[in-house]
Structures are given as structure tokens and as C-alpha cells.
Scaffold this motif. Structure first.
Motif, mmCIF file in Angstrom:
data_model
loop_
_atom_site.group_PDB
_atom_site.id
_atom_site.type_symbol
_atom_site.label_atom_id
_atom_site.label_comp_id
_atom_site.label_asym_id
_atom_site.label_seq_id
_atom_site.Cartn_x
_atom_site.Cartn_y
_atom_site.Cartn_z
ATOM 1 N N ALA A 102 12.578 -10.591 -9.330
ATOM 2 C CA ALA A 102 12.971 -9.500 -10.225
ATOM 3 C C ALA A 102 12.267 -9.616 -11.577
ATOM 4 O O ALA A 102 12.018 -8.610 -12.237
ATOM 5 N N GLN A 103 11.979 -10.846 -11.972
ATOM 6 C CA GLN A 103 11.271 -11.058 -13.229
ATOM 7 C C GLN A 103 10.521 -12.378 -13.181
ATOM 8 O O GLN A 103 10.890 -13.297 -12.469
ATOM 9 N N THR A 104 9.472 -12.422 -13.939
ATOM 10 C CA THR A 104 8.718 -13.646 -14.146
ATOM 11 C C THR A 104 8.605 -13.787 -15.656
ATOM 12 O O THR A 104 9.573 -13.504 -16.345
ATOM 13 N N GLY A 105 7.480 -14.167 -16.192
ATOM 14 C CA GLY A 105 7.413 -14.258 -17.642
ATOM 15 C C GLY A 105 6.168 -14.939 -18.141
ATOM 16 O O GLY A 105 5.176 -15.086 -17.435
ATOM 17 N N VAL A 106 6.265 -15.375 -19.393
ATOM 18 C CA VAL A 106 5.185 -16.045 -20.098
ATOM 19 C C VAL A 106 5.806 -17.235 -20.820
ATOM 20 O O VAL A 106 6.898 -17.122 -21.379
ATOM 21 N N THR A 107 5.101 -18.362 -20.805
ATOM 22 C CA THR A 107 5.583 -19.583 -21.456
ATOM 23 C C THR A 107 4.488 -20.163 -22.341
ATOM 24 O O THR A 107 3.340 -20.247 -21.928
ATOM 25 N N VAL A 108 4.873 -20.569 -23.543
ATOM 26 C CA VAL A 108 4.012 -21.347 -24.420
ATOM 27 C C VAL A 108 4.617 -22.751 -24.452
ATOM 28 O O VAL A 108 5.810 -22.902 -24.706
ATOM 29 N N HIS A 109 3.795 -23.749 -24.153
ATOM 30 C CA HIS A 109 4.325 -25.117 -24.095
ATOM 31 C C HIS A 109 3.280 -26.130 -24.557
ATOM 32 O O HIS A 109 2.081 -25.849 -24.563
ATOM 33 N N TYR A 110 3.785 -27.299 -24.954
ATOM 34 C CA TYR A 110 2.899 -28.409 -25.265
ATOM 35 C C TYR A 110 2.361 -28.980 -23.962
ATOM 36 O O TYR A 110 3.010 -28.917 -22.919
ATOM 37 N N ILE A 111 1.186 -29.570 -24.032
ATOM 38 C CA ILE A 111 0.558 -30.207 -22.879
ATOM 39 C C ILE A 111 0.982 -31.666 -22.824
ATOM 40 O O ILE A 111 1.007 -32.357 -23.854
#
Length: 190
Positions: free
Chosen positions: A130-139
């Protein structure tokens, strides 16, 4: 603060970020584009910004260890303080990770921890979520497993084709990533 952007492909996120860094909306100096594909379109996009571009492949270096060590040398040569991954399709190795721990961020086209790794948009679409998204994260040393900085959901509609979902994901990326980097780099600059 000197920033390097790493990219591997088309470079739409690179272009958005470059405009905002050079325009002063995101603090810092865009000092380098590193690309692991010498024929990637992102290199063409970079020309209008007149920033240094360094490109080489693992194969040209002989192996992954030598490749990562060469990247670390380039980053030192350009006096890079912070690394932004924008469509860079390789796992960051220890020679770079150890020198830049807590100073490498990535944009991932999924709502992690769902769909880490390659083809995240295609896998979410195929699963009909129904939904996915976008993620900003540290490596970190894992695959899309570093501490999450920010996330935003992106809906998947029943009449979507893959291109519809990709367009919504990219639109979300182009808003979320610059906003997160502005906040993050403003704090690091203090």
C-alpha cells in the motif's frame, strides 16, 4: 565544510543537491563528485556546476580493497569533511567508512527496514504494498542498516504503473534529502 557527493547513474538527486549547495541553501562547499561509472550521465550533469569529478572502477583498481583505498586517498586529497551518497550503487568499504564514520549519509528509495539493497522500488511495486517510502540514513558496515535520520511514506495506488511510483519516489527524494542535509550540515557547522 567540504562535501563530496558519490553517484553511479543518472544523477537527478546529485543535480538537486548541487544546485542547493552551490546556491547556499545547504551549507558547505561542493568540492567533489565521485562516480564509479565513467560513462554515467551524472558526469554530464556535473559539468554545469564546474566542480571536480573523479571517476574510476573497481576493475581498474584491481580489487575492492584497492578501490576503497584509492577513494580514501582522493577524499584526503580534496580535504573532504562529509560524504553524501546520491544514487551510489556500491557498499562503502572499511578504508572510507573508518575515516568518515558518522559523516556519510545515504538516500534509499524505500521505507527501511523494508527493501534494503538494489531494486527497492521495483520490489515494492511487485509486492503490491500500500505504501513504500524514502529513507535518509547514516552509513555503517551493513546494507542500508545504518541509523535512520528521516523517513517519508510514499503511497502505491492500485492503478499505478512502475513509472508512476518511481516518479513519486523521486519527487519525495528531491524534497526530503535537501531538507535533511540542510538541517544536518547546519548542526555540524555549529
Amino acid at each position: 565544510m567540504k562535501i563530496a557527493i558519490f553517484a553511479s547513474g543518472n544523477g537527478s538527486n546529485f543535480e538537486v543537491l548541487a544546485q542547493k549547495i552551490i546556491g547556499g541553501e545547504i551549507p558547505g562547499e561542493l568540492a567533489l563528485l565521485f562516480c564509479d561509472h565513467p560513462d554515467a550521465y551524472v558526469i554530464e550533469r556535473s559539468r554545469k556546476f564546474q566542480i571536480p569529478v573523479v571517476t574510476f572502477t573497481v576493475k581498474a583498481c584491481g580489487d575492492k580493497q584497492a578501490y576503497e583505498e584509492k577513494i580514501a586517498q582522493v577524499l584526503e586529497q580534496y580535504k573532504i569533511d562529509f560524504i553524501v551518497l546520491a544514487g551510489y550503487m556500491r557498499v562503502i568499504g572499511q578504508p572510507v567508512l573508518s575515516k568518515y564514520e558518522g559523516r556519510i549519509v545515504n538516500l534509499h528509495p524505500a521505507y527501511l527496514p523494508a527493501y534494503p539493497g538494489l531494486h527497492a522500488i521495483e520490489r515494492a511495486f511487485a509486492d503490491g504494498v500500500a505504501q513504500t517510502g524514502v529513507t535518509v540514513h547514516y552509513i555503517d558496515a551493513g546494507l542500508d542498516s545504518g541509523p535512520i535520520i528521516a523517513q517519508k511514506h510514499v503511497p502505491l495506488y492500485s492503478d499505478d504503473c512502475l513509472e508512476d511510483l518511481e516518479a513519486r519516489i523521486h519527487a519525495c527524494e528531491h524534497k526530503l534529502y535537501p531538507a535533511v542535509l540542510k538541517e544536518l550540515l547546519s548542526k555540524k557547522g555549529e
